[in-house]
Design a protein around this motif. Structure first.
Motif, PDB file in Angstrom:
ATOM      1  N   LEU A 248      13.056   7.528  39.445  1.00 33.82           N
ATOM      2  CA  LEU A 248      12.963   7.393  37.994  1.00 33.82           C
ATOM      3  C   LEU A 248      14.275   6.961  37.347  1.00 33.82           C
ATOM      4  O   LEU A 248      14.277   6.484  36.211  1.00 33.82           O
ATOM      5  CB  LEU A 248      12.507   8.717  37.375  1.00 33.82           C
ATOM      6  CG  LEU A 248      11.112   9.195  37.791  1.00 33.82           C
ATOM      7  CD1 LEU A 248      10.812  10.547  37.155  1.00 33.82           C
ATOM      8  CD2 LEU A 248      10.052   8.172  37.409  1.00 33.82           C
ATOM      9  N   VAL A 249      15.377   7.106  38.061  1.00 36.60           N
ATOM     10  CA  VAL A 249      16.667   6.682  37.517  1.00 36.60           C
ATOM     11  C   VAL A 249      16.696   5.163  37.335  1.00 36.60           C
ATOM     12  O   VAL A 249      17.281   4.646  36.388  1.00 36.60           O
ATOM     13  CB  VAL A 249      17.823   7.130  38.439  1.00 36.60           C
ATOM     14  CG1 VAL A 249      19.158   6.581  37.945  1.00 36.60           C
ATOM     15  CG2 VAL A 249      17.884   8.650  38.515  1.00 36.60           C
ATOM     16  N   LYS A 250      16.057   4.447  38.261  1.00 35.03           N
ATOM     17  CA  LYS A 250      15.971   2.981  38.190  1.00 35.03           C
ATOM     18  C   LYS A 250      14.499   2.598  38.352  1.00 35.03           C
ATOM     19  O   LYS A 250      14.077   2.137  39.422  1.00 35.03           O
ATOM     20  CB  LYS A 250      16.824   2.325  39.271  1.00 35.03           C
ATOM     21  CG  LYS A 250      18.318   2.615  39.146  1.00 35.03           C
ATOM     22  CD  LYS A 250      19.109   1.908  40.226  1.00 35.03           C
ATOM     23  CE  LYS A 250      20.600   2.168  40.082  1.00 35.03           C
ATOM     24  NZ  LYS A 250      21.389   1.479  41.142  1.00 35.03           N
ATOM     25  N   PRO A 251      13.701   2.774  37.314  1.00 35.29           N
ATOM     26  CA  PRO A 251      12.247   2.617  37.445  1.00 35.29           C
ATOM     27  C   PRO A 251      11.772   1.216  37.811  1.00 35.29           C
ATOM     28  O   PRO A 251      10.660   1.061  38.323  1.00 35.29           O
ATOM     29  CB  PRO A 251      11.728   3.033  36.058  1.00 35.29           C
ATOM     30  CG  PRO A 251      12.891   2.875  35.135  1.00 35.29           C
ATOM     31  CD  PRO A 251      14.096   3.185  35.958  1.00 35.29           C
ATOM     32  N   ARG A 252      12.585   0.202  37.573  1.00 37.96           N
ATOM     33  CA  ARG A 252      12.158  -1.165  37.906  1.00 37.96           C
ATOM     34  C   ARG A 252      12.296  -1.466  39.394  1.00 37.96           C
ATOM     35  O   ARG A 252      11.721  -2.440  39.891  1.00 37.96           O
ATOM     36  CB  ARG A 252      12.984  -2.186  37.113  1.00 37.96           C
ATOM     37  CG  ARG A 252      12.763  -2.156  35.612  1.00 37.96           C
ATOM     38  CD  ARG A 252      13.577  -3.219  34.889  1.00 37.96           C
ATOM     39  NE  ARG A 252      13.151  -4.558  35.271  1.00 37.96           N
ATOM     40  CZ  ARG A 252      13.943  -5.464  35.847  1.00 37.96           C
ATOM     41  NH1 ARG A 252      15.203  -5.155  36.138  1.00 37.96           N
ATOM     42  NH2 ARG A 252      13.495  -6.665  36.145  1.00 37.96           N
ATOM     43  N   VAL A 253      13.055  -0.640  40.114  1.00 39.32           N
ATOM     44  CA  VAL A 253      13.318  -0.900  41.530  1.00 39.32           C
ATOM     45  C   VAL A 253      12.298  -0.168  42.393  1.00 39.32           C
ATOM     46  O   VAL A 253      12.227   1.065  42.391  1.00 39.32           O
ATOM     47  CB  VAL A 253      14.744  -0.462  41.915  1.00 39.32           C
ATOM     48  CG1 VAL A 253      14.993  -0.703  43.401  1.00 39.32           C
ATOM     49  CG2 VAL A 253      15.778  -1.203  41.070  1.00 39.32           C
ATOM     50  N   ALA A 254      11.496  -0.934  43.146  1.00 38.11           N
ATOM     51  CA  ALA A 254      10.478  -0.351  44.018  1.00 38.11           C
ATOM     52  C   ALA A 254      11.015  -0.184  45.435  1.00 38.11           C
ATOM     53  O   ALA A 254      11.770  -1.032  45.931  1.00 38.11           O
ATOM     54  CB  ALA A 254       9.235  -1.242  44.041  1.00 38.11           C
ATOM     55  N   LEU A 255      10.664   0.909  46.064  1.00 38.05           N
ATOM     56  CA  LEU A 255      11.063   1.166  47.437  1.00 38.05           C
ATOM     57  C   LEU A 255      10.518   0.060  48.336  1.00 38.05           C
ATOM     58  O   LEU A 255       9.346  -0.288  48.281  1.00 38.05           O
ATOM     59  CB  LEU A 255      10.530   2.526  47.884  1.00 38.05           C
ATOM     60  CG  LEU A 255      10.976   3.034  49.264  1.00 38.05           C
ATOM     61  CD1 LEU A 255      12.482   3.230  49.303  1.00 38.05           C
ATOM     62  CD2 LEU A 255      10.263   4.343  49.601  1.00 38.05           C
ATOM     63  N   GLY A 256      11.382  -0.514  49.137  1.00 34.19           N
ATOM     64  CA  GLY A 256      10.963  -1.537  50.083  1.00 34.19           C
ATOM     65  C   GLY A 256      10.953  -2.951  49.553  1.00 34.19           C
ATOM     66  O   GLY A 256      11.233  -3.896  50.285  1.00 34.19           O
ATOM     67  N   SER A 257      10.644  -3.117  48.258  1.00 35.05           N
ATOM     68  CA  SER A 257      10.471  -4.477  47.736  1.00 35.05           C
ATOM     69  C   SER A 257      11.354  -4.815  46.540  1.00 35.05           C
ATOM     70  O   SER A 257      11.317  -5.956  46.055  1.00 35.05           O
ATOM     71  CB  SER A 257       9.007  -4.710  47.354  1.00 35.05           C
ATOM     72  OG  SER A 257       8.579  -3.746  46.397  1.00 35.05           O
ATOM     73  N   GLY A 258      12.142  -3.877  46.043  1.00 35.01           N
ATOM     74  CA  GLY A 258      13.099  -4.178  44.991  1.00 35.01           C
ATOM     75  C   GLY A 258      12.483  -4.426  43.634  1.00 35.01           C
ATOM     76  O   GLY A 258      11.525  -3.760  43.231  1.00 35.01           O
ATOM     77  N   VAL A 259      13.018  -5.392  42.926  1.00 32.58           N
ATOM     78  CA  VAL A 259      12.567  -5.727  41.571  1.00 32.58           C
ATOM     79  C   VAL A 259      11.643  -6.938  41.647  1.00 32.58           C
ATOM     80  O   VAL A 259      12.064  -8.034  42.007  1.00 32.58           O
ATOM     81  CB  VAL A 259      13.761  -6.029  40.645  1.00 32.58           C
ATOM     82  CG1 VAL A 259      13.271  -6.434  39.253  1.00 32.58           C
ATOM     83  CG2 VAL A 259      14.689  -4.820  40.555  1.00 32.58           C
ATOM     84  N   GLU A 260      10.376  -6.707  41.349  1.00 34.76           N
ATOM     85  CA  GLU A 260       9.368  -7.771  41.373  1.00 34.76           C
ATOM     86  C   GLU A 260       9.380  -8.524  42.702  1.00 34.76           C
ATOM     87  O   GLU A 260       9.259  -9.757  42.751  1.00 34.76           O
ATOM     88  CB  GLU A 260       9.590  -8.735  40.199  1.00 34.76           C
ATOM     89  CG  GLU A 260       9.427  -8.055  38.837  1.00 34.76           C
ATOM     90  CD  GLU A 260       9.648  -8.994  37.672  1.00 34.76           C
ATOM     91  OE1 GLU A 260      10.058 -10.160  37.913  1.00 34.76           O
ATOM     92  OE2 GLU A 260       9.414  -8.586  36.519  1.00 34.76           O
ATOM     93  N   GLY A 261       9.562  -7.750  43.789  1.00 35.82           N
ATOM     94  CA  GLY A 261       9.461  -8.329  45.129  1.00 35.82           C
ATOM     95  C   GLY A 261      10.656  -9.130  45.593  1.00 35.82           C
ATOM     96  O   GLY A 261      10.537  -9.915  46.552  1.00 35.82           O
ATOM     97  N   ASN A 262      11.841  -8.917  44.981  1.00 41.62           N
ATOM     98  CA  ASN A 262      12.993  -9.729  45.379  1.00 41.62           C
ATOM     99  C   ASN A 262      13.708  -9.206  46.621  1.00 41.62           C
ATOM    100  O   ASN A 262      14.716  -9.776  47.042  1.00 41.62           O
ATOM    101  CB  ASN A 262      13.983  -9.873  44.221  1.00 41.62           C
ATOM    102  CG  ASN A 262      14.746  -8.588  43.898  1.00 41.62           C
ATOM    103  OD1 ASN A 262      14.318  -7.491  44.255  1.00 41.62           O
ATOM    104  ND2 ASN A 262      15.856  -8.729  43.190  1.00 41.62           N
ATOM    105  N   VAL A 263      13.206  -8.124  47.203  1.00 42.39           N
ATOM    106  CA  VAL A 263      13.775  -7.588  48.448  1.00 42.39           C
ATOM    107  C   VAL A 263      12.745  -7.713  49.560  1.00 42.39           C
ATOM    108  O   VAL A 263      11.638  -7.173  49.464  1.00 42.39           O
ATOM    109  CB  VAL A 263      14.195  -6.114  48.280  1.00 42.39           C
ATOM    110  CG1 VAL A 263      14.527  -5.482  49.626  1.00 42.39           C
ATOM    111  CG2 VAL A 263      15.385  -6.010  47.333  1.00 42.39           C
ATOM    112  N   ALA A 264      13.110  -8.453  50.594  1.00 40.35           N
ATOM    113  CA  ALA A 264      12.259  -8.594  51.785  1.00 40.35           C
ATOM    114  C   ALA A 264      13.194  -8.749  52.971  1.00 40.35           C
ATOM    115  O   ALA A 264      13.680  -9.848  53.276  1.00 40.35           O
ATOM    116  CB  ALA A 264      11.331  -9.800  51.658  1.00 40.35           C
ATOM    117  N   VAL A 265      13.505  -7.636  53.626  1.00 33.75           N
ATOM    118  CA  VAL A 265      14.497  -7.617  54.698  1.00 33.75           C
ATOM    119  C   VAL A 265      13.836  -7.968  56.028  1.00 33.75           C
ATOM    120  O   VAL A 265      12.901  -7.288  56.453  1.00 33.75           O
ATOM    121  CB  VAL A 265      15.178  -6.239  54.788  1.00 33.75           C
ATOM    122  CG1 VAL A 265      16.243  -6.242  55.876  1.00 33.75           C
ATOM    123  CG2 VAL A 265      15.780  -5.850  53.437  1.00 33.75           C
TER     124      VAL A 265
END
Length: 283
Positions: A248-265
Motif C-alpha cells: 500500500l505504500v506504493k499502490p501503483r507498483v504490482a508484485l512481479g510486473s511493476g507499473v502497468e506491466g513495465n517489469v518483466a525479468v
C-alpha cells in the motif's frame, strides 16, 4: 515470472512475509527475492515453510556516496548469508535506530507530536521514514504518505535527518567478502544527470567488486533500461530486475510486473545470478 526486488512489513512494505508469498503465487511469480532494508527477518518468519516458488535470500542495504542515499542489493542464491555478515547488518540496524531517534527529535522541534516508540510500533523489525510518514498520517497531520515526505521528512524537507550509512564501495566489499552478489539498485535514482559522472560512479563500484546492475525496475523506462543494459555489458556485470513492490505504500507498483506491466525479468537473468553466486562463494 521473476521478481528479485520487493519488501514486506519487516521493513517498509505493508504485507507480512506470508501475505507476500500468497500474493506472489497468485500473480504467477515463480522466483522471488525479498529484499527488505537491512534485515533478513522475513526469511526467519518463513523458515520451515514449504513454498511453491523459488525463494532467493536477498537484502537491500542503505549506503551513501556523493552526498546521496544509494541502495545496494545483495543476494545469496542457493545459500544463506553467513553469521559475520548478519553481525555487520545488526550494526547497520543500530545506525538506523540512532537516525530514527534524531528524526523523532527533529520532528518534535517542528511542533509535531511524534515519538520514536510510536514509529517503532509501526516498523516491526526495521523502522524507517515511511513509518514516521504513516504516523503523521494517522495523527491527521498529513493526508497521504507522499505528503509527509514532501512537507516533513523527504531529503529536501525541514525534518530530514541523514543516516550515517557506510559508503557504497565499502558495502560492496563487505558483501563480496561474505560470499554475496552485490547489485546496484535502481540506478536511475542516483539522480546523476551527467551521463559521464553516472558511468564513472558505476565504474568506481565495479572496481570495489560490484557484480550486477538492476536494469529492470518500476522506475526505469525503455531508455533507462537500454542505457543500464549497455553499461552492464560494458563492465561485465550481470543484469537483474524487480518490481520494488511495497504494498500500500506504493499502490501503483504490482508484485512481479511493476507499473502497468513495465517489469518483466527474463528467467535467464536469474540463472546467471545463480551461477555467479556459486562462483562467488554462495554454496
Amino acid at each position: 515470472m521473476v521478481d528479485l526486488h520487493c519488501h514486506t512489513n519487516e521493513s517498509d512494505g505493508t504485507d507480512s512475509p506470508a501475505e507476500l508469498i500468497v500474493k506472489a503465487i497468485a500473480e504467477g511469480v515463480t522466483v522471488l527475492s525479498i529484499t527488505d532494508h537491512d534485515t533478513f527477518a522475513a526469511y526467519e518468519a518463513l523458515e520451515g515453510c514449504e513454498l511453491p516458488l523459488e525463494l532467493i535470500q536477498g537484502v537491500e542495504i542503505s549506503t551513501r556516496a556523493k552526498g546521496k542515499s544509494i541502495h545496494l542489493l545483495a543476494y545469496w542464491p542457493g545459500a544463506e548469508a553467513p553469521p559475520p555478515f548478519l553481525l555487520w547488518l545488526r550494526d547497520m540496524q543500530e545506525i538506523r535506530r540512532e537516525r530514527n531517534r534524531r528524526l523523532a527529535e527533529r520532528l518534535r522541534s517542528l511542533g509535531l507530536p511524534v515519538t520514536l516508540e510510536e514509529a517503532e510500533a509501526l516498523g516491526r523489525t526495521v523502522t524507517g521514514r515511511v513509518h514516521f510518514a504513516q504516523l503523521l498520517q494517522q495523527k491527521g497531520i498529513v493526508a497521504t504518505i507522499p505528503e509527509a515526505f514532501d512537507r516533513f521528512i523527504g531529503e529536501n524537507a525541514p525534518g530530514y535527518v541523514e543516516m550515517e550509512d557506510p559508503t557504497t564501495s565499502a558495502a560492496v566489499r563487505v558483501v563480496r567478502e561474505h560470499g554475496g552478489v552485490p547489485v546496484l539498485a535502481h540506478p536511475i535514482r542516483l539522480g546523476m544527470r551527467d551521463a559521464e559522472k553516472e558511468e564513472a560512479f558505476i565504474r568506481e563500484q565495479v572496481e570495489a567488486g560490484l557484480l550486477g546492475l538492476e536494469v529492470i525496475h518500476s522506475d526505469h523506462d525503455a531508455a533507462a533500461r537500454a542505457r543500464y543494459a549497455a553499461l552492464a555489458a560494458k563492465y561485465s556485470l550481470i543484469t537483474t530486475g524487480g518490481s520494488d513492490y511495497h504494498g500500500l505504500v506504493k499502490p501503483r507498483v504490482a508484485l512481479g510486473s511493476g507499473v502497468e506491466g513495465n517489469v518483466a525479468v527474463p528467467r535467464e537473468w536469474f540463472e546467471k545470478l545463480k551461477q555467479l553466486g556459486a562462483r562467488n562463494g554462495s554454496r
